[in-house]
Structure formats: C-alpha cells, structure tokens
Design an enzyme around this catalytic site. Structure first.
Site, mmCIF file in Angstrom:
data_model
loop_
_atom_site.group_PDB
_atom_site.id
_atom_site.type_symbol
_atom_site.label_atom_id
_atom_site.label_comp_id
_atom_site.label_asym_id
_atom_site.label_seq_id
_atom_site.Cartn_x
_atom_site.Cartn_y
_atom_site.Cartn_z
ATOM 1 N N GLU A 191 -34.591 114.786 20.007
ATOM 2 C CA GLU A 191 -33.876 113.563 19.615
ATOM 3 C C GLU A 191 -34.639 112.779 18.547
ATOM 4 O O GLU A 191 -35.492 111.957 18.871
ATOM 5 C CB GLU A 191 -33.652 112.671 20.845
ATOM 6 C CG GLU A 191 -32.917 111.385 20.501
ATOM 7 C CD GLU A 191 -32.634 110.501 21.717
ATOM 8 O OE1 GLU A 191 -32.924 110.917 22.849
ATOM 9 O OE2 GLU A 191 -32.145 109.381 21.513
ATOM 10 N N LYS A 233 -30.142 115.929 19.132
ATOM 11 C CA LYS A 233 -29.484 114.635 19.373
ATOM 12 C C LYS A 233 -29.956 113.658 18.295
ATOM 13 O O LYS A 233 -30.905 112.909 18.500
ATOM 14 C CB LYS A 233 -29.872 114.147 20.771
ATOM 15 C CG LYS A 233 -29.474 112.728 21.095
ATOM 16 C CD LYS A 233 -29.603 112.446 22.581
ATOM 17 C CE LYS A 233 -29.332 110.978 22.870
ATOM 18 N NZ LYS A 233 -29.111 110.712 24.280
HETATM 19 P P1 13P Z 1 -27.913 105.225 23.242
HETATM 20 O O1 13P Z 1 -26.647 105.998 23.035
HETATM 21 O O2 13P Z 1 -27.741 103.945 24.002
HETATM 22 O O3 13P Z 1 -28.708 105.084 21.977
HETATM 23 O O4 13P Z 1 -28.797 106.095 24.236
HETATM 24 C C1 13P Z 1 -28.966 107.409 23.979
HETATM 25 C C2 13P Z 1 -30.327 107.796 24.345
HETATM 26 O O5 13P Z 1 -30.492 108.669 25.160
HETATM 27 C C3 13P Z 1 -31.447 107.120 23.681
HETATM 28 O O6 13P Z 1 -32.627 107.820 23.913
#
Ligand code: 13P
Length: 356
Positions: A191, A233
């Site tokens: 991510e 992500k």
């Molecule tokens: P948000 O969609 O609230 O940004 O959260 C996603 C997430 O897992 C952040 O690490």
C-alpha cells in the site's frame, strides 16, 4: 530461491484472484489502531446524555462490539475481504464471523511510522522485526492475506518531496514485507499511500505515483515476490489540497491520470488494484472509482487501458464512515443499513457505475 512451494503458490494466486474478482467485489479496511478507532468514536457528536468516561477495558469492549456489528452486517455479495487489526483477529477472534459468510479475513502487518532522520517530514514504517512469526500467528487465526501501508509525501517539484531516500526506503520495506508475507502463506497487499495534503498538481501526483510504484515492483522482483499472488493498494492520483487551481480537475481527469499510472507501473501479472480512500468523502471516493472503471470499460485495444487488471476498492473511511456515526449514537439497525448501502455503492463503482 522463492520461499513458497507450488501448493502455497497456487493458494496465494487463488486468494489474490478471489479478493478482486468477480469485477465489482472489493475489500473493507477495518485495521485502524485502537487510538485511531477511539478518535473516530470521539469525533461523533452525541447530544442526549452527559459525557461518559471510558476505562481501558471499557474502550476495548466497545471496539470489539463495533467490529462485531460491522462484520455481521457487511454483505458478502459486494465484499470479498476484510482487513483486521491484529487485536481484532487474534485477541477478539472475530475472523470466523467473516469466513462463515465467504469473506476472506486479512491482517494489518505494518507497525507505526518513524521520521526518517535525514528528512524528518517523511516516515519509514516499523514492523519488519519478528514479522514472520506474527504473520504465521495471523494465519493460524484465520487470515489469508495481509497489508502494509507506507506514506509518501508529495509536494510540487520545487518543494522537493518525496526525497529519493524515502522512495528507496519505502520500496525496500514493501519488497521485504511482501516476501515475508508470502513465506507465511498470506497474499501481500502493498500500500503506497501518496498524500494529497500539499501543493502538487495532478501531473506531479501522477509522476510521484508512477515512480514510487515502479520502484516498489523493482524491489519486489529483487526479493522474489510471486507477483501473481499479490495485490497493490495505491491512492488515486490527486491534486494537493494546497494546489490553488484544484477545482479545475474533474473526476474524468483524475481517472485518466490514475489509469495512466496503473498502465505504466503495475505489471500485468498482478491480478488487481484495490484503491484506498485516503480521507476523501464517500461520494468522491466512489465517484473517482466509478469514473476510472467507466474509462477502462470504454477502452478498446490498442488503448493500454483495455488490458488493465481489476480496479476495485479497499476503503476504510469511505465505506464505514456514515455507519460508524450511527453506531456510536446507538442506532444499530441504521448502522447495518448504511454499511450495506455503501458496500453496494462501492461495488457499483468498481463496475463503472456512478450512484446518485
Ligand atoms: P481509507 O480508505 O480510510 O484510507 O483506509 C484504507 C486503509 O487501509 C488505510 O491504510
């Protein structure tokens, strides 16, 4: 040599595919730390009774009750997986509620942020020490995937963030994490969260996304990660909140910039891209995702957008924000209705449909 056996490789690929297919299905992120979830509870105005003081044990019980309510409500026709905080997975043991509905449980793997000494406004993420053992315990508690979030600062070019040092550190950390996650038998979700709080314009945000993501896949190859059994992500490419002219960009511009980044930087062997919502309102986050999928759905070869992998959601705040407010106010039925509503809106967006 890779760590995974053919049997584990097959399982990783099957799990990764099930998280992003069939088109529309996506992930519900519920892996906020106890402090963050408490801040979300505290942020809701409750009018009718005097302020309540919570003990630590009381706060913990409240977190557990909220998660239980959310997991019971979340619909498996729209949601493929849920990311749990280790406390929810291991101490509360809530994965079976999800697994019984056919929703795949996952775990947050990353630790906390630490400033980079040479660039204190940027952060490295802790948690590689002892990670394999923790992820093996998470698998024993029912997890089948994990995620690791890094934050990437993003300013105009003149102001110089992110630094090359931070990009190298983040990419290396994600590469190592992904290899360890697969060694534990969990699909890694890498991510890279490129921030939009500064003065970058949309082109600059796209440039930073493309560079960061390309470097991550370079390191993932170095560490022998099975790309077919992994997911990314990322954030949407977005103009910064301090960029003066940000209103000139329409959702279609955000969609085009984001699709370009994915086409250029994400290898075609990766089965899916699940976007974070990053503090965007639920309406905006779902609108951007719908515009992105509408663009891809209308693209035909030779457009590079015609062969992108599944583009779906892994939203936290945008999916549960409205529901959480109702839950804090004690409205359990309305909580369930709103979680189901927003899950469906997200699913429609991942199929390219804008909801009113
Ligand atoms: P948000 O969609 O609230 O940004 O959260 C996603 C997430 O897992 C952040 O690490």
């Amino acid at each position: 040599q890779p760590y995974w056996s053919p049997h584990i490789a097959h399982e990783l690929i099957t799990t990764a595919q099930s998280l992003v297919n069939p088109r529309g299905k996506g992930i519900y992120a519920t892996d906020e730390s106890p402090d963050v979830i408490q801040a979300l509870f505290d942020g809701v105005q409750v009018n009718d009774h005097e302020e309540r003081v919570w003990t630590e044990a009381g706060k913990k019980e409240r977190r557990k009750k909220w998660r239980e309510c959310a997991y019971n409500a979340v619909p498996s026709e729209y949601i493929s997986g849920v990311i749990l905080y280790p406390e929810t997975l291991v101490d509360f043991g809530l994965a079976p509620i999800l697994a019984a509905k056919g929703i795949i449980p996952g775990v947050r793997a990353n630790g906390e942020l630490m400033p980079i000494p040479s660039s204190p406004s940027e952060f490295i993420v802790e948690g590689l020490d002892g990670l394999l053992g923790r992820l093996q315990a998470a698998r024993a508690a029912g997890a089948r995937f994990s995620k690791w979030r890094v934050t990437i600062a993003c300013t105009s070019k003149e102001r110089g963030l992110p630094t090359q040092t931070s990009l190298e550190l983040q990419a290396d950390t994600l590469g190592k994490y992904a290899a360890i996650s697969q060694e534990a038998g969990l699909v890694p979700i890498v991510e890279p969260d490129v921030e939009f709080s500064e003065d970058a314009d949309l082109a600059r945000s796209a440039e930073v996304h493309e560079k960061a993501i390309s470097m991550i896949y370079d390191r993932m190859r170095t560490y022998n990660v099975l790309l077919e059994g992994s997911i990314i992500k990322p954030s949407f490419s977005l103009p910064g909140l301090k960029f003066a002219n940000r209103d000139k960009y329409k959702p279609e511009d955000i969609a085009f910039a984001t699709a370009t980044v994915i086409a250029r930087a994400v290898p075609t062997s990766v089965p899916g891209v699940a976007f974070l919502s990053g503090g965007l309102t639920p309406a905006l986050a779902t609108h951007y995702l719908a515009a992105l999928n509408a663009l891809v759905n209308s693209s035909q070869a030779p457009s590079p957008f015609a062969r992108l992998p599944s583009l779906t959601f892994s939203f936290g705040r945008a999916l549960q924000g409205d529901a959480l407010k109702e839950w804090v106010k004690g409205n359990e039925e309305q909580t369930k209705v709103l979680l189901q509503k927003w899950s469906q809106v997200c699913w429609r967006s991942a199929r390219g449909v804008v909801s009113d």
